[in-house]
Scaffold this motif. Structure first.
Motif, PDB file in Angstrom:
ATOM      1  N   ASN A   1       1.807   6.261  -2.645  1.00 31.20           N
ATOM      2  CA  ASN A   1       2.922   7.239  -2.740  1.00 31.20           C
ATOM      3  C   ASN A   1       2.920   7.695  -4.132  1.00 31.20           C
ATOM      4  O   ASN A   1       3.376   7.235  -5.221  1.00 31.20           O
ATOM      5  CB  ASN A   1       4.235   6.666  -2.531  1.00 31.20           C
ATOM      6  N   PRO A   2       2.719   9.297  -4.335  1.00 35.15           N
ATOM      7  CA  PRO A   2       2.604   9.882  -5.545  1.00 35.15           C
ATOM      8  C   PRO A   2       4.168   9.996  -6.033  1.00 35.15           C
ATOM      9  O   PRO A   2       4.044  10.339  -7.437  1.00 35.15           O
ATOM     10  CB  PRO A   2       2.050  11.454  -5.193  1.00 35.15           C
ATOM     11  N   LYS A   3       5.219   9.640  -5.588  1.00 29.19           N
ATOM     12  CA  LYS A   3       6.616   9.815  -6.057  1.00 29.19           C
ATOM     13  C   LYS A   3       6.795   8.518  -6.766  1.00 29.19           C
ATOM     14  O   LYS A   3       7.998   8.331  -7.548  1.00 29.19           O
ATOM     15  CB  LYS A   3       7.626  10.108  -5.018  1.00 29.19           C
ATOM     16  N   THR A   4       5.849   7.423  -6.812  1.00 28.10           N
ATOM     17  CA  THR A   4       6.253   6.210  -7.559  1.00 28.10           C
ATOM     18  C   THR A   4       5.282   6.191  -8.795  1.00 28.10           C
ATOM     19  O   THR A   4       4.120   6.835  -8.672  1.00 28.10           O
ATOM     20  CB  THR A   4       5.851   4.727  -6.673  1.00 28.10           C
ATOM     21  N   LYS A   5       5.790   5.746  -9.747  1.00 27.26           N
ATOM     22  CA  LYS A   5       4.562   5.756 -11.066  1.00 27.26           C
ATOM     23  C   LYS A   5       3.359   4.905 -10.616  1.00 27.26           C
ATOM     24  O   LYS A   5       2.193   5.520 -11.073  1.00 27.26           O
ATOM     25  CB  LYS A   5       5.170   4.547 -12.138  1.00 27.26           C
ATOM     26  N   LEU A   6       3.317   3.984 -10.072  1.00 29.24           N
ATOM     27  CA  LEU A   6       1.890   3.328  -9.535  1.00 29.24           C
ATOM     28  C   LEU A   6       1.131   4.088  -8.384  1.00 29.24           C
ATOM     29  O   LEU A   6       0.055   4.500  -8.748  1.00 29.24           O
ATOM     30  CB  LEU A   6       2.357   1.783  -8.745  1.00 29.24           C
ATOM     31  N   GLY A   7       1.845   4.639  -7.572  1.00 27.62           N
ATOM     32  CA  GLY A   7       1.235   5.681  -6.685  1.00 27.62           C
ATOM     33  C   GLY A   7       0.569   7.025  -7.294  1.00 27.62           C
ATOM     34  O   GLY A   7      -0.532   7.425  -7.017  1.00 27.62           O
ATOM     35  N   ALA A   8       1.593   7.441  -8.376  1.00 33.43           N
ATOM     36  CA  ALA A   8       0.977   8.731  -9.174  1.00 33.43           C
ATOM     37  C   ALA A   8      -0.170   8.383  -9.883  1.00 33.43           C
ATOM     38  O   ALA A   8      -1.377   9.176  -9.907  1.00 33.43           O
ATOM     39  CB  ALA A   8       1.815   9.165  -9.935  1.00 33.43           C
ATOM     40  N   GLN A   9      -0.414   7.167 -10.625  1.00 30.32           N
ATOM     41  CA  GLN A   9      -1.530   6.533 -11.224  1.00 30.32           C
ATOM     42  C   GLN A   9      -2.565   6.481 -10.278  1.00 30.32           C
ATOM     43  O   GLN A   9      -3.822   7.015 -10.644  1.00 30.32           O
ATOM     44  CB  GLN A   9      -1.132   5.334 -11.930  1.00 30.32           C
ATOM     45  N   THR A  10      -2.463   5.796  -9.113  1.00 29.36           N
ATOM     46  CA  THR A  10      -3.408   5.889  -8.165  1.00 29.36           C
ATOM     47  C   THR A  10      -3.616   7.152  -7.667  1.00 29.36           C
ATOM     48  O   THR A  10      -5.177   7.364  -7.509  1.00 29.36           O
ATOM     49  CB  THR A  10      -2.987   5.032  -6.982  1.00 29.36           C
ATOM     50  N   GLN A  11      -3.093   7.909  -7.325  1.00 29.34           N
ATOM     51  CA  GLN A  11      -3.612   9.292  -6.748  1.00 29.34           C
ATOM     52  C   GLN A  11      -4.243  10.191  -7.779  1.00 29.34           C
ATOM     53  O   GLN A  11      -5.405  10.736  -7.373  1.00 29.34           O
ATOM     54  CB  GLN A  11      -2.413  10.030  -6.377  1.00 29.34           C
TER      55      GLN A  11
ATOM     56  N   LEU B   1       0.920  -1.138  -0.053  1.00 28.26           N
ATOM     57  CA  LEU B   1       0.144  -0.019  -0.234  1.00 28.26           C
ATOM     58  C   LEU B   1       0.888   1.298  -0.011  1.00 28.26           C
ATOM     59  O   LEU B   1       0.640   2.194  -0.723  1.00 28.26           O
ATOM     60  CB  LEU B   1      -0.945   0.041   1.316  1.00 28.26           C
ATOM     61  N   ALA B   2       1.945   1.182   0.693  1.00 23.85           N
ATOM     62  CA  ALA B   2       2.908   2.443   0.677  1.00 23.85           C
ATOM     63  C   ALA B   2       3.153   2.805  -0.952  1.00 23.85           C
ATOM     64  O   ALA B   2       3.342   3.995  -0.999  1.00 23.85           O
ATOM     65  CB  ALA B   2       4.107   2.094   1.776  1.00 23.85           C
ATOM     66  N   LYS B   3       3.634   1.857  -1.384  1.00 26.27           N
ATOM     67  CA  LYS B   3       3.987   2.149  -2.985  1.00 26.27           C
ATOM     68  C   LYS B   3       2.572   2.618  -3.912  1.00 26.27           C
ATOM     69  O   LYS B   3       2.840   3.487  -4.492  1.00 26.27           O
ATOM     70  CB  LYS B   3       4.654   0.961  -3.598  1.00 26.27           C
ATOM     71  N   GLN B   4       1.447   1.949  -3.491  1.00 24.77           N
ATOM     72  CA  GLN B   4       0.222   2.173  -4.116  1.00 24.77           C
ATOM     73  C   GLN B   4      -0.083   3.591  -3.807  1.00 24.77           C
ATOM     74  O   GLN B   4      -0.714   4.324  -4.913  1.00 24.77           O
ATOM     75  CB  GLN B   4      -0.881   1.129  -3.532  1.00 24.77           C
TER      76      GLN B   4
END
Length: 89
Positions: A43-53, A38-41
């Motif tokens: 985190n807006p600094k990761t590609k996956l996190g940016a997509q999720t945000q 979830l931390a990666k999901q």
């Protein structure tokens, strides 16, 4: 009804989004990646996190399903709790 599922292979490997859609009649979208926490999901600094945000901010969701690594909350609460603002550890 719209449902967003955030998770890893435990979510997508057994076709859980399709099963949930079939059971509820909802539109089910999933943001998943094998081994993702979830931390990666979130985190807006990761590609996956940016997509999720982006998806969380721009689209309406009736429900969001959060799926952490199977042992993550128990074996690494220090990594799990910062990702989830409502968590009390």
């Amino acid at each position: 009804m719209r449902i967003l599922m955030l998770g890893n292979s435990l979510t997508f490997a057994i076709d859980m989004p399709q099963m949930l859609a079939g059971l509820t009649g909802a539109e089910v979208v999933h943001h998943t990646r094998g081994g993702a926490r979830l931390a990666k999901q979130l985190n807006p600094k990761t590609k996956l996190g940016a997509q999720t945000q982006t998806v969380l901010a721009r689209e309406h969701w009736d429900y969001v399903v959060l799926q952490e690594m199977s042992h993550g909350p128990v074996s690494s609460p220090e990594r799990f709790c910062p990702a989830w603002s409502g968590c009390v550890c």
